[in-house]
Design a protein around this motif. Sequence first.
Motif, short mmCIF file in Angstrom:
data_model
loop_
_atom_site.label_atom_id
_atom_site.label_comp_id
_atom_site.label_asym_id
_atom_site.label_seq_id
_atom_site.Cartn_x
_atom_site.Cartn_y
_atom_site.Cartn_z
N GLN A 105 -26.60 19.55 23.13
CA GLN A 105 -25.79 18.13 23.26
C GLN A 105 -24.33 18.55 22.51
OE1 GLN A 105 -27.57 16.13 20.14
NE2 GLN A 105 -26.87 17.26 19.11
N LYS A 106 -23.61 17.47 23.36
CA LYS A 106 -22.10 17.65 22.42
C LYS A 106 -22.22 17.53 21.37
CE LYS A 106 -19.98 15.35 26.88
NZ LYS A 106 -18.91 14.90 27.45
N THR A 107 -21.15 18.68 20.71
CA THR A 107 -21.05 18.80 19.82
C THR A 107 -19.63 18.89 18.87
OG1 THR A 107 -22.42 21.21 19.90
CG2 THR A 107 -21.56 20.51 17.41
N ILE A 108 -19.28 18.03 17.23
CA ILE A 108 -18.07 17.70 17.30
C ILE A 108 -17.41 19.32 16.67
CG2 ILE A 108 -17.07 16.51 15.06
CD1 ILE A 108 -18.07 14.38 17.58
N VAL A 109 -16.60 19.67 17.19
CA VAL A 109 -15.95 20.69 16.63
C VAL A 109 -14.54 20.72 16.32
CG1 VAL A 109 -14.78 22.42 17.62
CG2 VAL A 109 -16.68 21.18 19.34
N GLN A 110 -15.40 21.49 15.27
CA GLN A 110 -14.68 21.57 13.62
C GLN A 110 -12.67 21.91 14.04
OE1 GLN A 110 -16.11 23.41 10.45
NE2 GLN A 110 -14.35 23.01 8.44
N GLN A 111 -11.89 21.42 14.12
CA GLN A 111 -10.33 22.09 14.37
C GLN A 111 -10.18 22.86 13.89
OE1 GLN A 111 -8.51 19.74 17.07
NE2 GLN A 111 -10.68 19.77 16.93
N LEU A 112 -9.54 24.04 14.80
CA LEU A 112 -8.91 25.65 13.87
C LEU A 112 -7.68 24.96 13.62
CD1 LEU A 112 -9.07 27.86 16.91
CD2 LEU A 112 -10.24 27.83 14.79
N ALA A 113 -7.26 25.34 12.20
CA ALA A 113 -6.17 25.44 11.54
C ALA A 113 -4.93 25.83 12.91
CB ALA A 113 -6.18 26.14 10.46
N PRO A 114 -4.28 24.52 12.15
CA PRO A 114 -3.11 24.31 13.78
C PRO A 114 -2.10 25.68 13.63
CG PRO A 114 -2.53 22.37 12.39
CD PRO A 114 -4.21 23.12 11.76
N SER A 115 -1.72 26.32 12.40
CA SER A 115 -1.31 27.45 12.06
C SER A 115 -1.92 29.25 12.35
CB SER A 115 -0.28 27.45 10.41
OG SER A 115 -1.99 27.68 9.75
N VAL A 116 -2.77 28.43 13.66
CA VAL A 116 -3.98 29.65 13.66
C VAL A 116 -2.73 30.66 15.03
CG1 VAL A 116 -5.39 30.91 15.60
CG2 VAL A 116 -5.79 29.69 12.97
N ALA A 117 -2.28 29.91 15.87
CA ALA A 117 -1.18 30.18 17.21
C ALA A 117 -0.28 28.96 17.48
CB ALA A 117 -2.65 30.92 18.01
N PRO A 118 0.88 29.03 16.24
CA PRO A 118 1.68 27.56 16.87
C PRO A 118 2.34 27.45 17.60
CG PRO A 118 2.42 28.98 14.90
CD PRO A 118 1.06 29.53 15.19
N GLY A 119 2.41 26.41 18.97
CA GLY A 119 3.52 26.65 20.11
C GLY A 119 2.64 27.86 21.23
N GLN A 120 1.32 27.70 20.73
CA GLN A 120 0.44 28.47 22.24
C GLN A 120 -0.26 27.85 22.43
OE1 GLN A 120 1.73 32.05 22.59
NE2 GLN A 120 3.07 31.07 20.97
N ASN A 121 -0.91 28.03 23.95
CA ASN A 121 -2.15 27.14 24.83
C ASN A 121 -3.05 27.95 24.90
OD1 ASN A 121 -0.64 28.13 26.82
ND2 ASN A 121 -0.12 26.63 27.08
N THR A 122 -2.85 29.22 24.30
CA THR A 122 -4.21 30.80 24.65
C THR A 122 -4.53 31.00 22.48
OG1 THR A 122 -2.69 32.38 24.54
CG2 THR A 122 -3.18 31.46 26.87
N LEU A 123 -5.49 31.35 22.93
CA LEU A 123 -5.91 32.37 21.83
C LEU A 123 -6.79 33.62 21.91
CD1 LEU A 123 -8.16 29.08 20.31
CD2 LEU A 123 -5.61 29.46 19.19
N GLY A 124 -5.91 34.50 20.50
CA GLY A 124 -7.32 35.61 20.95
C GLY A 124 -8.39 35.67 20.42
N PHE A 125 -9.19 35.80 21.33
CA PHE A 125 -10.12 35.77 20.52
C PHE A 125 -11.45 37.03 21.08
CE2 PHE A 125 -11.58 31.29 19.98
CZ PHE A 125 -12.28 31.58 18.65
N MET A 126 -12.28 37.66 19.44
CA MET A 126 -13.15 38.96 19.99
C MET A 126 -14.53 38.68 19.58
SD MET A 126 -11.15 41.72 18.10
CE MET A 126 -10.80 41.36 15.96
N LEU A 127 -15.40 39.43 20.18
CA LEU A 127 -16.76 39.06 19.35
C LEU A 127 -16.39 39.63 18.29
CD1 LEU A 127 -18.93 38.86 22.47
CD2 LEU A 127 -18.34 36.84 20.92
N PRO A 128 -18.26 40.44 17.51
CA PRO A 128 -18.34 41.60 16.78
C PRO A 128 -18.41 42.11 17.54
CG PRO A 128 -19.55 39.26 16.08
CD PRO A 128 -18.79 39.05 17.80
N TYR A 129 -17.98 43.44 17.18
CA TYR A 129 -17.96 44.78 17.38
C TYR A 129 -18.97 46.07 16.78
CZ TYR A 129 -13.38 45.94 15.31
OH TYR A 129 -12.19 45.95 14.93
#
Length: 807
Positions: free
Chosen positions: A309-333
């Motif tokens: 089902q659609k899930t209420i997504v907890q918003q990322l902190a705005p200061s994670v990537a200010p001014g950006q429309n991309t996010l740099g994600f990685m998985l546990p390695y």
Amino acid sequence: MSEITEEIRVYGTVQGVGFRPTVYRIAKTLGLRGEVSNDGQGVLIKVVGDRSTIDEFIEKLHSERPLLANIETITRQQLPNQNFADFIIAPSTTNTVCTQIAPDAATCSMCKSEIFDPMSRWYRYPFTNCTHCGPRLSIIKKLPYDRQNTTMADFHLCQECQENYSEPLNRRFHAQPTACHVCGPKAWLERADGKPVTADMFSMLDDVDAVCTLIQRGMIVAIKGLGGFHLACDATNEETVQKLRHRKRRPDKPLALMARDIEIISKYCHITDAEQKLLESVAAPIVLLQKTIGQQLAPSVAPGLVLSQKTIVQQLAPSVAPGQNTLGFMLPYTPLHHLALRRLNVPIVLTSANFSDEPQCIDNQEAREKLSEIADYFLIHNRPIFNRVDDSVVRVIKEVPQVLRRARGYAPAPINLPPGFANISPILAMGSELKNTFCLLRDGQAILSQHIGDLENNLAATAYEKTLNLFLGLLEAEPNTIVVDKHPEYLSTKLGKDLAVANDLKLIEVQHHHSHIAACMAENGLDIDCKPVLGIALDGLGYGEDGSIWGGEFLLADYRGFERLGTFQPVPMIGGEKAIYQPWRNTYAHLVTAFGLDFLKDYEDLELFNFFQTKPLATMNQMMKKGINSPLVSSCGRLFDAVAAAIGICREFCSYEGQAAINLEALATEYLLNDAKEIEGYQFNMLKLSKDSKFPLTYLVPQPMWQSLLIETKQSASPALMAAKFHQGLAIAISEMVAELHQSCEFNQVALSGGVFQNKLLLSGVSDRLIKMGLEVLTHSQVPPNDGGLSLGQVVIAAAGSRGVGE
């Protein structure tokens, strides 16, 4: 059929990846006799059997090679008949080092299953690994890759681990870092204030699991990982992220994120098939992903995954990537990351543990001393890190990965060079000042170091020298030629010159933008004697052939030389390096160059005019007029800064190089994603000037672009629209320049390189137009288009120069 004896040598990444057990299994299955061992050149096999069976054996080595193995070459030589009663794995031998070092590899699915299986003896063990995964470069001290030559030497195997290590058909056979709770490294929690961590503070499974609780409580935890320490915190807690930025002295630069699984990432970003493949690869890099618009009700967009089902997504902190429309994600390695994130349903910030621009901490005591002002807690372990390795960063453009930072998971895997580069004596290229890597050419391969960083920082420069010495010692490399950038003030250039003098080696100086183009040519497989390509090198700054500063170059180039055909109109860089971090200086210089000193009177009603009135313009004008600390630069990167500041982006100050340009791209992308209407890009002019060479020099002149932008500013056009029009217009202008040059020059390939071509909009816009013109476009995928790939270009230019045409 009569039996023969053959010696088979396998070259490539074949040590520490389970290759010998694979050889053993195939040989036993086919009924062959003989032995297999490691040595400095790779894997050595002696085999007895009939010729057809040995041929089948060779085929299976290719088709059934281990996941992490990379076979470069297999050579065969018949020997006098030898007697072997069975097939065995023999001890390693030491000789001249020619083999490759495997990159560190993300946790495999089998090890991941074991750490979550209560019945496994590796249950919740944070250092679980096998021949398919785990540390490699980060722990190796010398070759061959055997346990005694790694930082695992002091951890003596328990009886059960020794049995696994010694059993050829076990996946942990000669897995050098293998260990368990009984015999291996340990992880523990410490408080940054030095007070004891009491058991009643956390009712958790263990110290690794406690990290999850600490992060949920808003704490910052310094975690010792695979190639260095990271700082971790809850990425949805704005107060904590701001605290991390303040303590780390990193006000704006985007922070990397890690999430437990693809499903969590898909709540925040769109993920294509190519991007998911990268995230889940053995390299497990940081992947730049497009944010999900709004980040409100977000179903999974990952292929093959559907939320119930659609899930209420907890918003990322705005200061994670200010001014950006991309996010740099990685998985546990690593298992440690998998265990720490097991209960976390939100992403965490996982950024390098250091003060801004300093090298990542790798030593426990160093971390305690340096990070106690940043972190609240430490998760430390006692497996030493011998080689510092940052996380790699990759972006997918048109379904093709573009490496932006080449480190963990990729380095130091060699790049096979095109025909003509074999049988050249070893050459060492020292790289650039920013985003430094160095590169060794040997046996037709280019071996790039992991990302070192910016050498402007003294600590980074020290780390560069240490890593270089470790690298050369590890590979037992003795180059006879040193290659440096022509910029006399680059630290890498100075060190290269000192190295050449101290060891009586040949020194070659190479032009910066020629190196960019040569790197692109090499990774696209162009022969050493190839026809010239048109190279377009767009970046911030590079020392020109004429002693001036270049940065927007159109070069007719092969490996041995180049002709400068075109460039961006030179503009004063007021205050020198200050202009990199104060973009308004570039705006003012561009406007004065375009319209003269009196341009402001025509735009007195603009907010930009009022801003300029607060600056010492008289002093600026004198600096430009007299050439005082205001060198003329043909920099495309500074043009991006100028446009960004003109429309209100990072006008006063940038906290990191390229911030204004990155934010400008983000703003343009946002407009293009949300508005389907066709837009007309701003126009540029071309101005052709004669010079003392075969070809006239053509300038790309932005004056009409500035005219249109100022008019639209007066009309209160949206900054996003103006950003999009600039990108569109620049892509068209570059393509038109290529068309103009093509009329008088013969080329059918265009190489796009330089840091500006990290810009997805510009790279795509230029590439599409050039392809429509019938030209072949060469771009980067294996090495960064920025200065991180420069050392590859340096080394191939020097190699080509050492050979005559057609040799």
